[in-house]
Write an enzyme that holds these catalytic residues in place. Structure first.
Site, PDB file in Angstrom:
ATOM      1  N   ASP A   1      22.788   2.820  -6.322  1.00 61.29           N
ATOM      2  CA  ASP A   1      23.317   3.541  -7.474  1.00 61.29           C
ATOM      3  C   ASP A   1      22.169   4.167  -8.257  1.00 61.29           C
ATOM      4  O   ASP A   1      21.000   4.023  -7.900  1.00 61.29           O
ATOM      5  CB  ASP A   1      24.124   2.581  -8.363  1.00 61.29           C
ATOM      6  CG  ASP A   1      25.368   2.061  -7.655  1.00 61.29           C
ATOM      7  OD1 ASP A   1      25.962   2.840  -6.874  1.00 61.29           O
ATOM      8  OD2 ASP A   1      25.731   0.890  -7.858  1.00 61.29           O
TER       9      ASP A   1
ATOM     10  N   HIS B   1      23.724   8.259  -2.007  1.00 58.94           N
ATOM     11  CA  HIS B   1      24.396   7.422  -3.010  1.00 58.94           C
ATOM     12  C   HIS B   1      25.111   6.233  -2.378  1.00 58.94           C
ATOM     13  O   HIS B   1      25.566   5.316  -3.108  1.00 58.94           O
ATOM     14  CB  HIS B   1      25.388   8.267  -3.819  1.00 58.94           C
ATOM     15  CG  HIS B   1      25.320   8.019  -5.290  1.00 58.94           C
ATOM     16  ND1 HIS B   1      25.247   6.754  -5.831  1.00 58.94           N
ATOM     17  CD2 HIS B   1      25.302   8.872  -6.354  1.00 58.94           C
ATOM     18  CE1 HIS B   1      25.193   6.831  -7.153  1.00 58.94           C
ATOM     19  NE2 HIS B   1      25.218   8.112  -7.499  1.00 58.94           N
TER      20      HIS B   1
END
Length: 478
Positions: A453, A449
């Site tokens: 995104d 992450h």
């Protein structure tokens, strides 16, 4: 006058710091040529044979089979003469100067002297009968009773064909890998009695397994090293009806070393350092399967499903390059790669390995199929090199071969993402407004992450699913 030279475990590259002795290829007193393999070791990356840069007589060996040695630890000592014997050119004090696995001199080494007859071994008897063997725990080396000068003289005589019958025996039996040789040894099979089905009579694993089945016994693979003894403890009282012969052991301990240990370390590091997330989607793979059938019906080399999925991956990474990257934590930077070195998870007898297809983005389906097949066979036989197991930028994990639909795999550190593919099975599916039975697959993407995104990850996975459902979408990027 002979000189005794010590050969130490060389730097095996790729940051490897230790190796386990799997099998000695020479005994104390044997004559060795320059760059002749003297020991078979297993690292966290692969099984390799280590060549000795000196020619002469082996005077000592350090460590028994199953012992782990650090890089730089003594392996063997070799007695060499001040001058090579006339007409040999393969002994001397200088050696080849090559100490890395896979490197040798430009000249072909002399024919290897046959090592001892291979026999099935087990437990503590695995090293019994070795000349002058000493315990690995106290680090003492094996040594011969004969003086070094006499051994050096014997080396010169053997090099001139005067050292008895062993110098004229045939070389080692041609076997595709050390693992195949070990499989035969552990099951008491004499490889000299087999006719290999490989090129030039090379004995393959399938030949050994067929011979064992023909003999009415299955292949039994023993572990490379004895497990640590169980911790002493007070045993629980067994039921009155239980017999000592059928009582289960209190516990079994298996060392985390070699490939298993490397996998454990890498997965633990991935979990510690990477904040991963997973998204998944079901896709109708019916058209992809039809396209593959049509390709293979047109003639030429067969195209594997894994190759088509890899081609879809590289096309998706071209659209979403954020996922073809790694995080430099110290510099606090995301490093994006301009090439795709595609790793693929492969389960082998020695554990999970991830071979890497170099420049997968520049390969077509035929080239990808051939490279997957080559690396898979090398992984199965334990002959993958460290370079073939490192440097990946993205991993494709086909866990559908285990008969499961979905998974949330751990990212192959230090990469940033992994695409998972489940099994393709017939399922009810709404197709063109009607309920139909279609070939459905679940796709999952586990991603770091920090590099992107959910929008990027979802876009990548949706594009992969679109290509699976409509392979013609790929034509835009070919």
């Amino acid at each position: 006058m002979a000189q005794v030279l010590e050969f130490k475990l060389p730097d095996l590259g790729e940051g490897l710091t230790e190796a386990e002795i799997v099998r000695w290829l020479v005994e104390v007193g044997d004559v060795v040529a320059i760059d002749q393999p003297v020991v078979e070791v297993e690292t966290a990356k692969a099984m390799v044979e280590v060549p000795c840069p000196y020619g002469g007589v082996v005077t000592a060996r350090f460590g028994e089979e199953g012992t782990e040695l650090p890089v730089g630890a003594p392996l063997i000592t070799v007695a060499v003469g001040e001058k090579p014997a006339a007409g040999t050119g393969d002994t001397g004090t200088g050696g080849s100067g090559n100490v890395l696995v896979g490197y040798g001199t430009s000249e072909a080494p002399a024919r290897r002297r046959r090592v001892r007859q291979e026999r099935p071994v087990s437990g503590a008897s695995a090293t019994a009968g070795q000349a002058g063997a000493a315990g690995a725990a106290n680090g003492r080396a094996e040594a011969t009773a004969a003086p070094v000068n006499a051994q050096a003289a014997g080396a010169a005589a053997a090099a001139n064909g005067q050292a008895g019958g062993l110098a004229t025996q045939d070389g080692p039996v041609p076997v595709i890998s050390p693992l195949v040789r070990r499989l035969a040894r552990q099951n008491g099979l004499d490889l000299r009695e087999l006719t290999g089905s490989g090129p030039d009579g090379l004995i393959l694993r399938a030949d050994v397994e067929y011979a064992l089945r023909a003999a009415g016994r299955g292949a039994t693979a023993a572990p490379a090293a004895e497990p640590h003894p169980p911790v002493p403890q007070t045993p629980s009282p067994a039921p009155a009806s239980a017999s000592p012969a059928t009582a289960a052991p209190a516990e079994i301990r298996t060392p985390l070393k070699g490939i298993r240990g490397a996998v454990a370390d890498k997965l633990a590091r991935s979990r510690r350092e990477i904040p991963d997330a997973t998204c998944w989607v079901d896709a109708d793979a019916t058209e992809l399967m039809r396209a593959r059938t049509a390709m293979n019906a047109a003639g030429g080399p067969k195209i594997s499903l894994l190759a088509l999925l890899a081609r879809i991956c590289t096309a998706a990474l071209a659209r979403f390059p954020e996922l073809n990257s790694t995080v430099d934590a110290e510099a606090r930077e995301v490093v994006r790669f301009g090439h795709v070195h595609l790793g693929f998870a492969a389960q082998t007898d020695r554990g999970l390995v991830v071979p890497v297809v170099r420049d997968a983005h520049a390969r077509d389906a035929e080239s990808l199929t051939a490279e997957f097949a080559r690396l898979t066979e090398a992984g199965r036989t334990g002959t993958l090199t460290p370079g073939e197991l490192t440097g990946g930028t993205f991993t494709l994990n086909n866990y559908g071969v285990f008969g499961v639909d979905g998974s949330t795999p751990i990212i192959n550190h230090p990469e940033a993402a992994m695409l998972g593919v489940g099994r393709i099975v017939p399922k009810p599916w709404v197709h063109e407004g009607e309920l139909a039975v279609r070939q459905v697959v679940q796709l999952s993407l586990t991603f770091d992450h920090r590099v992107c995104d959910g929008g990027v990850a979802g876009g990548f996975l949706r594009y992969v699913a679109d290509c699976v459902e409509q392979p013609a979408v790929l034509l835009r990027t070919l």
